[in-house]
Design a protein around this motif. Structure first.
Motif, short mmCIF file in Angstrom:
data_model
loop_
_atom_site.label_atom_id
_atom_site.label_comp_id
_atom_site.label_asym_id
_atom_site.label_seq_id
_atom_site.Cartn_x
_atom_site.Cartn_y
_atom_site.Cartn_z
N GLY A 165 1.11 -1.36 0.23
CA GLY A 165 0.21 0.02 -0.04
C GLY A 165 0.39 1.16 -0.05
O GLY A 165 1.26 1.44 1.20
N GLU A 166 0.49 2.85 -0.46
CA GLU A 166 1.44 3.05 -0.97
C GLU A 166 1.05 4.79 -0.65
O GLU A 166 -0.18 4.70 -1.31
N ARG A 167 1.45 5.45 0.19
CA ARG A 167 0.41 6.93 0.98
C ARG A 167 0.75 7.58 -0.78
O ARG A 167 1.80 8.28 -0.79
N ILE A 168 -0.63 8.25 -1.32
CA ILE A 168 -0.59 9.43 -2.32
C ILE A 168 -0.33 10.00 -1.79
O ILE A 168 0.03 11.18 -2.06
N GLY A 169 -1.20 10.41 -1.40
CA GLY A 169 -1.72 11.57 -0.28
C GLY A 169 -1.81 11.69 0.89
O GLY A 169 -3.32 11.05 1.32
N GLU A 170 -2.05 12.35 2.09
CA GLU A 170 -2.67 12.93 3.05
C GLU A 170 -3.79 13.02 3.28
O GLU A 170 -4.11 13.31 2.15
N MET A 171 -4.56 12.64 4.64
CA MET A 171 -6.16 12.76 4.99
C MET A 171 -5.93 15.22 4.89
O MET A 171 -4.75 15.10 6.00
N THR A 172 -6.74 15.62 3.56
CA THR A 172 -6.73 16.95 4.21
C THR A 172 -8.22 17.04 4.21
O THR A 172 -8.83 16.35 3.13
N GLY A 173 -8.43 18.50 4.48
CA GLY A 173 -9.57 18.73 3.97
C GLY A 173 -9.67 19.93 2.43
O GLY A 173 -11.00 20.60 1.99
N ASN A 174 -8.54 20.02 2.43
CA ASN A 174 -8.24 20.95 1.25
C ASN A 174 -8.20 19.93 -0.40
O ASN A 174 -7.20 19.78 -0.70
N PRO A 175 -9.34 21.22 -1.39
CA PRO A 175 -9.24 19.76 -2.60
C PRO A 175 -8.43 19.73 -3.10
O PRO A 175 -8.06 19.13 -4.44
N GLN A 176 -7.38 20.93 -3.43
CA GLN A 176 -6.77 21.72 -4.36
C GLN A 176 -5.12 20.69 -3.90
O GLN A 176 -4.61 19.71 -4.82
N GLU A 177 -5.30 20.08 -2.64
CA GLU A 177 -3.81 19.67 -2.50
C GLU A 177 -4.63 18.39 -2.74
O GLU A 177 -3.87 17.22 -3.29
N VAL A 178 -5.66 17.34 -2.62
CA VAL A 178 -5.89 15.96 -3.20
C VAL A 178 -5.91 15.86 -4.55
O VAL A 178 -6.00 15.22 -5.06
N LEU A 179 -6.05 16.96 -5.42
CA LEU A 179 -5.85 17.41 -6.90
C LEU A 179 -4.94 16.96 -6.95
O LEU A 179 -4.13 16.69 -8.71
N LYS A 180 -3.60 17.83 -6.49
CA LYS A 180 -2.69 18.07 -7.07
C LYS A 180 -2.05 16.60 -7.19
O LYS A 180 -0.35 16.55 -7.58
N ARG A 181 -2.13 15.94 -6.03
CA ARG A 181 -1.97 14.98 -5.51
C ARG A 181 -2.06 13.41 -7.28
O ARG A 181 -1.24 12.48 -7.26
#
Length: 368
Positions: A165-181
């Protein structure tokens, strides 16, 4: 020169005049010019009652869904169709937001971990262009719509490839940060075999510190028919049940027993995508907040069961102040960088770059 015989009729080929030979049932006009012979059939064929009638009364199935669909598209004054497209998207959003007839208690604050299958099975082309590309496209749309309906929620991303299991993005409430991943697809190239157990364990460990008033959810997009697990995955399943983690699976290949067991025992949803449109529908059905079910307690004096709602804990929140571009530069607590823009926590006056986010000073949530 003797006349030429054509189907039982004698025709003088040296004549320059047109000759028509008539019969009772079939009238044929045979004309002969210089060097050419032309045969035309002017007879009226008997109508095919079966085929003609079916063509007039029965339409194609695909025509029924798009009957006069061009009339629903209206251009604006500038000749653009963007207004019609926005209207369709708004209709779909309102349809999903329609409340049911009965009152249902739903979770406001959600924590979700997306498990994306990045194995070699995602390179198949049964879904165009490939399963991998279609998954990335629908995942980006899902994240944008999910944050639109759940502004207080947080999303993390974990990939499944090469048996880990590879962690791609940490848990966050910012959608821009999630989409950047998910922007760089070259870092997410499918390879190897997936591992459900390793990925679920990683997602479970990232949600172990969450409070009881928030929901814990895992959505798995799975395109493989195998899973490479180091131990007993049923023990991981029992741990998820105890931690009250809700697991939902969207399968792209076929139904697997373990995937259905994960959903049934944790109260999630399971579905197998039949095509691209069905895949989109199954994924977007998971956007509304899940309903909270009452727990049943047995009374010691008898066998009657009494339903009790889960306890509601108070949550400390703050509404930050947005700093303009002309504000003096200061240090932010999230990136340790000097910036002018940002948000000030109303309680500790700490500066953060984006909201919503968690304030590390008093362990609260700053909201817009």
């Amino acid at each position: 020169m003797p006349p030429r015989r054509d189907d039982g009729k004698f025709i003088a080929v040296d004549s320059d005049s047109d000759i028509s030979v008539g019969e009772d049932d079939d009238h044929q006009a045979i004309s002969r010019g210089k060097g050419k012979v032309k045969v035309s059939n002017n007879a009226k064929r008997k109508p095919d009652k079966g085929k003609g009638k079916a063509k007039d009364t029965q339409a194609y199935i695909w025509e029924a869904s798009y009957t006069r669909s061009w009339e629903t598209v209206q251009e604006d004054e500038a000749g653009s169709l963007q207004a019609s497209v926005d209207d369709w998207m708004a209709r779909g959003r309102r349809r999903r937001l329609q409340a049911p007839s009965t009152a249902i208690r739903r979770t406001i604050i959600r924590h979700l971990v997306l498990l994306l299958d990045l194995s070699a099975a995602m390179t198949d082309r049964d879904m165009r262009p490939t399963r991998f590309d279609l998954m990335l496209q629908y995942t980006r749309e899902f994240i944008a719509e999910w944050f639109d309906q759940n502004p207080l929620g947080q999303i993390g991303i974990v990939g499944m490839r090469a048996g880990i299991g590879e962690r791609i993005g940490e848990m966050t409430g910012n959608p821009q940060e999630v989409l950047k991943r998910l922007a760089d697809r070259h870092k997410l190239q499918p390879t190897g075999e997936p591992s459900l157990q390793n990925s679920i364990e990683m997602a479970k460990s990232s949600m172990s510190h969450l409070p009881t008033h928030s929901s814990r959810e895992i959505i798995i997009i799975f395109g493989s028919l195998t899973t490479c697990d180091p131990g007993n995955i049923h023990e991981t399943l029992e741990a998820c049940v105890k931690a009250k983690i809700r697991i939902s699976v969207v399968a792209l290949a076929a139904e697997m027993k373990i995937c259905r067991s994960l959903c049934e025992k944790t109260g999630g949803q399971f579905g197998v995508a039949l095509n691209e449109g069905h895949f989109h529908d199954l994924l977007f059905e998971l956007i509304p907040p899940p309903a909270q079910h009452a727990t049943f307690n047995r009374i010691a004096s008898g066998s009657n069961a009494r339903a009790s709602n889960p306890s509601a804990d108070l949550m400390l929140m703050g509404f930050p102040t947005r700093l303009p571009d002309t504000a003096p530069p200061s240090l932010c607590v999230c990136h340790s960088e000097i910036k002018s823009e940002g948000f000030l926590c109303p309680r500790c006056l700490a500066k953060v770059c984006d909201v919503p986010t968690d304030c590390d000073t008093y362990n609260g949530t700053s909201l817009t």
